[in-house]
Design a protein around this motif. Structure first.
Motif, PDB file in Angstrom:
ATOM      1  N   VAL A 128      12.456 -22.418 -18.412  1.00  0.00           N
ATOM      2  CA  VAL A 128      13.367 -23.551 -18.216  1.00  0.00           C
ATOM      3  C   VAL A 128      14.673 -23.025 -17.641  1.00  0.00           C
ATOM      4  O   VAL A 128      15.256 -22.087 -18.179  1.00  0.00           O
ATOM      5  CB  VAL A 128      13.638 -24.277 -19.562  1.00  0.00           C
ATOM      6  N   ASP A 129      15.115 -23.619 -16.557  1.00  0.00           N
ATOM      7  CA  ASP A 129      16.411 -23.308 -15.965  1.00  0.00           C
ATOM      8  C   ASP A 129      17.457 -24.076 -16.767  1.00  0.00           C
ATOM      9  O   ASP A 129      17.581 -25.294 -16.631  1.00  0.00           O
ATOM     10  CB  ASP A 129      16.419 -23.712 -14.493  1.00  0.00           C
ATOM     11  N   VAL A 130      18.186 -23.392 -17.632  1.00  0.00           N
ATOM     12  CA  VAL A 130      19.133 -24.038 -18.549  1.00  0.00           C
ATOM     13  C   VAL A 130      20.182 -24.833 -17.783  1.00  0.00           C
ATOM     14  O   VAL A 130      20.468 -25.985 -18.120  1.00  0.00           O
ATOM     15  CB  VAL A 130      19.817 -22.989 -19.460  1.00  0.00           C
ATOM     16  N   GLU A 131      20.735 -24.236 -16.768  1.00  0.00           N
ATOM     17  CA  GLU A 131      21.788 -24.910 -16.014  1.00  0.00           C
ATOM     18  C   GLU A 131      21.263 -26.179 -15.352  1.00  0.00           C
ATOM     19  O   GLU A 131      21.884 -27.246 -15.451  1.00  0.00           O
ATOM     20  CB  GLU A 131      22.377 -23.962 -14.969  1.00  0.00           C
ATOM     21  N   ALA A 132      20.112 -26.112 -14.716  1.00  0.00           N
ATOM     22  CA  ALA A 132      19.521 -27.295 -14.075  1.00  0.00           C
ATOM     23  C   ALA A 132      19.178 -28.356 -15.107  1.00  0.00           C
ATOM     24  O   ALA A 132      19.396 -29.559 -14.875  1.00  0.00           O
ATOM     25  CB  ALA A 132      18.275 -26.896 -13.282  1.00  0.00           C
ATOM     26  N   ALA A 133      18.660 -27.930 -16.259  1.00  0.00           N
ATOM     27  CA  ALA A 133      18.322 -28.881 -17.319  1.00  0.00           C
ATOM     28  C   ALA A 133      19.580 -29.585 -17.831  1.00  0.00           C
ATOM     29  O   ALA A 133      19.559 -30.804 -18.093  1.00  0.00           O
ATOM     30  CB  ALA A 133      17.605 -28.169 -18.463  1.00  0.00           C
ATOM     31  N   CYS A 134      20.674 -28.848 -17.957  1.00  0.00           N
ATOM     32  CA  CYS A 134      21.928 -29.444 -18.424  1.00  0.00           C
ATOM     33  C   CYS A 134      22.472 -30.463 -17.428  1.00  0.00           C
ATOM     34  O   CYS A 134      22.900 -31.555 -17.812  1.00  0.00           O
ATOM     35  CB  CYS A 134      22.969 -28.364 -18.688  1.00  0.00           C
ATOM     36  N   TRP A 135      22.441 -30.120 -16.136  1.00  0.00           N
ATOM     37  CA  TRP A 135      22.912 -31.073 -15.127  1.00  0.00           C
ATOM     38  C   TRP A 135      22.029 -32.323 -15.105  1.00  0.00           C
ATOM     39  O   TRP A 135      22.539 -33.448 -14.993  1.00  0.00           O
ATOM     40  CB  TRP A 135      22.968 -30.428 -13.742  1.00  0.00           C
ATOM     41  N   ALA A 136      20.723 -32.155 -15.236  1.00  0.00           N
ATOM     42  CA  ALA A 136      19.814 -33.306 -15.253  1.00  0.00           C
ATOM     43  C   ALA A 136      20.088 -34.184 -16.472  1.00  0.00           C
ATOM     44  O   ALA A 136      20.086 -35.420 -16.376  1.00  0.00           O
ATOM     45  CB  ALA A 136      18.357 -32.833 -15.249  1.00  0.00           C
ATOM     46  N   PHE A 195      23.394 -16.648 -16.642  1.00  0.00           N
ATOM     47  CA  PHE A 195      22.268 -17.022 -17.507  1.00  0.00           C
ATOM     48  C   PHE A 195      21.096 -16.070 -17.297  1.00  0.00           C
ATOM     49  O   PHE A 195      20.457 -15.648 -18.251  1.00  0.00           O
ATOM     50  CB  PHE A 195      21.813 -18.464 -17.245  1.00  0.00           C
ATOM     51  N   LYS A 196      20.821 -15.729 -16.053  1.00  0.00           N
ATOM     52  CA  LYS A 196      19.718 -14.814 -15.749  1.00  0.00           C
ATOM     53  C   LYS A 196      19.977 -13.441 -16.366  1.00  0.00           C
ATOM     54  O   LYS A 196      19.067 -12.830 -16.937  1.00  0.00           O
ATOM     55  CB  LYS A 196      19.539 -14.704 -14.228  1.00  0.00           C
ATOM     56  N   GLN A 197      21.197 -12.959 -16.283  1.00  0.00           N
ATOM     57  CA  GLN A 197      21.533 -11.663 -16.869  1.00  0.00           C
ATOM     58  C   GLN A 197      21.370 -11.692 -18.392  1.00  0.00           C
ATOM     59  O   GLN A 197      20.836 -10.746 -18.981  1.00  0.00           O
ATOM     60  CB  GLN A 197      22.957 -11.259 -16.496  1.00  0.00           C
TER      61      GLN A 197
END
Length: 118
Positions: A84-92, A5-7
């Motif tokens: 927004v951290d997409v991965e963290a938002a998805c897990w939340a 995601f960062k890349q």
């Protein structure tokens, strides 16, 4: 945030910078562009039956892949603009959904979570 995601976020930023498009990439504009791309994804399935939508030919599948990529890239760009951290938002969000839709209550049902609230 995962490395991939960062890349992608960095690549999207560089792509926009090289074209002087950052001036157009406000969160509002990116959200609007995202809905346009989502509509283009829907257009790939317009007029297909349920069965046809599950058995796309290679040309149809290529168009769907492109539109899915466009949607995802706009989401990544928007997330970058808003930090927004997409991965963290998805897990939340998955955790919230698990609480709103307990498997033992909703299995096999497409009703909205408000139907199951007391």
């Amino acid at each position: 945030m995962s490395d991939s995601f960062k890349q992608l976020q960095d690549a999207m930023h560089q792509f926009a910078t090289e074209r002087d498009w950052d001036q157009f990439h406000s969160p509002k504009n990116l959200a609007m562009a995202l809905t346009v791309e989502a509509a283009e994804l829907q257009e790939c399935f317009q007029w297909l039956t349920e069965a046809q939508s599950k058995e796309l030919d290679e040309q149809q599948l290529a168009a769907v892949r492109d539109e899915i990529a466009d949607v995802q890239l706009y989401l990544i760009r928007l997330a970058g603009k808003l930090d927004v951290d997409v991965e963290a938002a998805c897990w939340a969000k998955m955790k919230k959904n698990a609480e709103k839709y307990p498997a033992d209550q909703v299995k096999g049902s497409a009703k909205k979570y408000t139907h199951y609230q007391d």
